[in-house]
Design an enzyme around this catalytic site. Sequence first.
Site, short mmCIF file in Angstrom:
data_model
loop_
_atom_site.label_atom_id
_atom_site.label_comp_id
_atom_site.label_asym_id
_atom_site.label_seq_id
_atom_site.Cartn_x
_atom_site.Cartn_y
_atom_site.Cartn_z
N CYS A 185 46.37 46.17 41.88
CA CYS A 185 45.29 47.06 42.27
C CYS A 185 44.92 46.88 43.74
O CYS A 185 44.65 47.85 44.45
CB CYS A 185 44.08 46.85 41.38
N CYS A 200 43.21 42.78 40.78
CA CYS A 200 44.43 41.99 40.70
C CYS A 200 45.34 42.37 41.88
O CYS A 200 45.00 43.26 42.67
CB CYS A 200 45.15 42.26 39.38
N GLU A 249 41.06 50.61 38.50
CA GLU A 249 41.16 50.89 39.93
C GLU A 249 42.25 51.91 40.23
O GLU A 249 42.05 52.86 40.98
CB GLU A 249 41.44 49.62 40.72
N HIS A 270 45.16 50.37 35.02
CA HIS A 270 43.96 49.62 35.36
C HIS A 270 42.93 50.60 35.90
O HIS A 270 43.27 51.64 36.49
CB HIS A 270 44.26 48.58 36.43
#
Length: 177
Positions: free
Chosen positions: A91, A88, A60, A58
């Site tokens: 993260c 999410c 992040e 992801h």
Amino acid sequence: MLGHLVSDDAAAMALALQQASLALGHDDVPVGAIIVRHGVVIAARHNERELTGDPTAHAEVLAIRDAAEHIGHWRLEHCTLYVTLEPCTMCAGALVNSRVPRVVYGASDPKAGAGGSVYNVLADARLNHRCDITSGPMQHECGTILREFFAKRRKSPSPHDSGPTDLAATNTGDESA
């Protein structure tokens, strides 16, 4: 983009949105993140799950890894993470564990957001660190790129899709959308 000076949240989010658009080139969900320390961009990434086959890739998490390498320490003190979509739970956990003091996100995620929409991992008083949260800079633009991506994907699904994923409900600030 690295080394770029940012003056405010909107300017930083515009850079994160540029990162998000790069994810479209490899059919990843268009989420972008940058990390700013003392007004300077030290990390800039976008989702790379489809590109790398890594479920943790992801924006992040990738930006956190790059920022930690840049400063030479896992504690990302004096940093702000700007991300186009509310983090999410994975993260958000990484942000808490890396001690990022401030998180700014553009579009809310009413299905999986962990910055207050569904969960509030970023500000959970039971954890050893809490992040200050700002939501909404460039909310409409951040939501639009996601809505357009998922509308296109619904018309011609990716060969990697294992089921329906729909962020069409993403809060874009435009309730008529």
